[in-house]
Structures are given as C-alpha cells and as structure tokens.
Design a protein around this motif. Structure first.
Motif, short mmCIF file in Angstrom:
data_model
loop_
_atom_site.label_atom_id
_atom_site.label_comp_id
_atom_site.label_asym_id
_atom_site.label_seq_id
_atom_site.Cartn_x
_atom_site.Cartn_y
_atom_site.Cartn_z
N MET A 1 0.87 -1.18 0.00
CA MET A 1 0.00 0.00 0.00
C MET A 1 0.91 1.22 0.00
N SER A 2 0.61 2.18 -0.89
CA SER A 2 1.56 3.28 -1.05
C SER A 2 0.85 4.61 -1.19
N LYS A 3 1.54 5.69 -0.72
CA LYS A 3 0.97 7.04 -0.81
C LYS A 3 0.78 7.46 -2.26
N SER A 4 1.62 6.89 -3.12
CA SER A 4 1.59 7.34 -4.51
C SER A 4 0.99 6.28 -5.43
N ASP A 5 0.10 5.44 -4.86
CA ASP A 5 -0.51 4.38 -5.67
C ASP A 5 -1.28 5.00 -6.85
N GLU A 6 -0.98 4.48 -8.05
CA GLU A 6 -1.71 5.01 -9.22
C GLU A 6 -3.18 4.63 -9.14
N ASN A 7 -3.45 3.48 -8.53
CA ASN A 7 -4.83 3.05 -8.41
C ASN A 7 -5.41 3.60 -7.10
N ALA A 8 -6.35 4.53 -7.23
CA ALA A 8 -6.88 5.22 -6.05
C ALA A 8 -7.56 4.26 -5.07
#
Ligand code: TYM
Length: 327
Positions: free
Chosen positions: A197-204
C-alpha cells in the motif's frame, strides 16, 4: 540514574498517509512512548527528493504533525519536530556521504523503484536519500527505529555507516536496531496484493487514507481484490485475504484465532462488511482529533520540539567534526 533508551522515526509529508503507514509504523511509535525517549520527525528534506509544490509541501508538513498528534504521539512525552528546523541533519548527511560508497547506494532497491530504473535522469538527492536517513537516526544516538519492512535495507546501511565511522574515527555513534512489527510491517495494496500500500498508488482504490470518509472506505474495501478459495483464514499463499484479515486483526486488536473464529462459515461479503465497519469506527475519532490543533498550538509544539532536537543533534555533530579535524 535510569536512562531510557532512545527511539527515532519519521514519515514524509508527501501524498496522503494511509493505514499502512499507521499500522506499520505510527501505531508502534505511540505504543513505545511509555518505555523510550522518542523523537518523531516530519522529514520534509526527504520529500524534496522528488518535485513538490512549495505551498502544498508547507501545508502537508503541518498536516502530518496533526496526524502524529491525532494518532496519539504525546508532545509532553515525545519530541515532534520538522527536519528542516534542525540544520545538523543536512550537515551530517554531507559528512556521511563522504564515507558512503557508490556501490552500497546502488544496491538500494527503493532508488531503483522511485528512479523508475532511469539513473541518468533521476535526481542525485533521490540517490543519496538513504544517507540523509542515516543522519536522522545517528544524530540522536538512536537505539531503536520503528519502521515498516520497506525501510529495512535503509536501516542496514545506517548501521554499516555508523560502524565504519566508529572504526575509522573512534566510538561516535550508537548502532541502531530496527523495530519491524511481526504483524503489519507490510500492508499490501487492496487493488494488487503483490504491491505494498503506497501514498503514490496510481490506483486510487489501493490505499485507504487516514482521512478518507466512511463511504470512500466502504467502497474501497468492497472493491478489494480477493483470492480463490472461500475460507476466511490467515494463509500466506492467499495474499489478498491475508492482507484484509491482517488489517482487521490490527484494527480490532483481536488475536488471529479470534479473527478466524469470527469469520468461520462466513464469506468474503461478511469479511469486507465487518472490515469496513472496523476501519470506519477506528478512524472516526482519529479524524475528529486531527481537527483539534490550530496553527498556533501546532507551531508551539513544533518549536519546542525543534529546540530539544537541536540540542542533541548539535552535540553529536560537534563530536563528529572534532573527530574528523574540521572544527
Ligand atoms: P514513509 O514516509 O514512506 O513511510 C512512513 C512509515 O510507514 C511505513 N510504511 C508501511 N508500513 C506497512 N505497510 C505499508 N504498506 C507501508 N508503507 C509505508 C514505512 O516503513 C515508514 O516506517 N524513509 C522513510 C522516512 C524516514 C525515516 C527516517 C524513517 C526518513 N528518515 C529515519 C525512520 C528513521 C520513509 O520514506 O517513510
């Protein structure tokens, strides 16, 4: 006199903080406050390793301080401060960059990810970022660093740099240990459990942000991918269900056995419904607390924190300069 051991950790004021950041790191910062002397930093100098809008960065820096406080970091017991308020971080980073080797930085996997494999065009700061992180930690003579699993490699570099410096110039730095929780050290994306899980995930839909509203949380969890099979059990070979159950376990404080018993004979629908309720209930009071701190109250906490941090950091830096013959 009994001296408490020291903790240092931090998060970047970029993107939005998500439940992975909370469960992997901040939750432990709060729990460790009773037994350690803690320094929790908002690492805005790390944030500028990628382009940032100045106004947004300033706002996010303060918002992150609010998040630390709302999560339960207690400014009476722990030191909360902004990295750029303590210039020793940048100064020690320069000294350590003269000790670090290109080869050891080239092995850092996060650079490869964030630099998107294009070293020619990546910023030099992105490359040397782990050295700044080592400076953060070593300046405070830190014993323990509570972080998620993705920071393990940076901690190993920090230890290597400290050991090398101690060997070459004499005992200077405490060698820090990582504190990586057994459960929650690597929360996966809801949209792709192979990724974190990432702050900059392309998938909202991949990340649940700490400030998401109830509808958004429910929607994201409903859309979360699942694995084949129907049983709701902890199982490393079924990463999607494992991830959802891990979040449920940490949000409710139940044991693994209690979680499995709770979902015995139930299906994915029940898991997703109960998980959404647990996350919403957990975040509701947190989101109320975030609004409590006005700019003046926050400014006072951060100023006091910076003063306390400066005192310790400059003593370490003085020692380093003396040992190297540059003061
Ligand atoms: P940052 O801002 O990316 O993340 C903050 C903390 O959250 C943890 N984390 C996770 N834990 C579990 N599951 C996830 N999906 C997840 N994503 C992030 C991170 O491991 C981290 O503990 N380089 C650091 C900030 C830093 C730092 C330091 C940390 C700078 N100097 C000194 C400790 C000590 C970073 O970018 O964290």
């Amino acid at each position: 006199m009994y001296m408490r051991k020291r903790i240092f950790s931090g998060a970047q004021p970029t993107g939005q903080l998500h439940i992975g950041n909370y469960l992997g790191a901040i939750k432990n910062w709060v729990e460790l406050q009773d037994d350690y002397e803690c320094f929790y930093c908002i690492v805005n100098m790390h944030a500028i390793t990628l382009p940032q809008d100045p106004k947004t960065l300033r706002q996010k820096t303060l918002d992150l301080a609010r998040i630390y406080l709302a999560a339960g970091v207690d400014p009476e017991r722990s030191t909360i401060f902004i990295q750029s308020d303590v210039s020793a971080h940048a100064e020690l980073a320069w000294v350590l960059s003269c000790q670090a080797r290109m080869g050891e930085l080239e092995r850092m996997t996060q650079f490869k990810d964030k630099g998107k494999g294009n070293a020619e065009r990546a910023g030099v700061g992105l490359f040397t970022y782990p050295i700044l992180m080592a400076s953060d930690i070593l300046l405070y003579q830190t014993d323990l660093v509570p972080v998620g699993k993705d920071q393990k490699q940076h901690l190993e570099l920090t230890r290597d740099l400290a050991e090398r410096f101690n060997r070459d110039f004499g005992e200077t730095f405490v060698i820090p240990e990582p504190f990586i929780p057994k459960v929650g050290a690597s929360i996966a994306s809801l949209a792709d459990p192979a990724k974190k899980m990432s702050k900059s995930d392309e998938n909202a839909n991949g990340a649940i942000f700490l400030l998401d509203d109830a509808d958004t949380i429910a929607k994201k969890i409903k859309r979360a991918v699942t694995d084949s099979g129907t049983e709701i059990k902890f199982d490393e070979t079924r990463p999607a269900i494992n991830n959802l159950l891990t979040i449920y376990q940490l949000m409710t404080g139940k044991t693994q056995a209690e979680c499995e018993a709770n979902f015995e004979g139930k299906g994915y629908g029940a898991l997703k419904g109960e998980l959404a309720d647990a996350v919403i209930e957990f975040l509701r009071p947190f989101q109320e607390r975030v609004k409590q701190y006005d700019d003046a109250a926050l400014g006072a906490i951060l100023e006091k924190g910076a003063e306390a941090a400066r005192e310790i950091a400059s003593a370490t830096l003085d020692g380093v300069y003396k040992k190297m013959g540059i003061s």
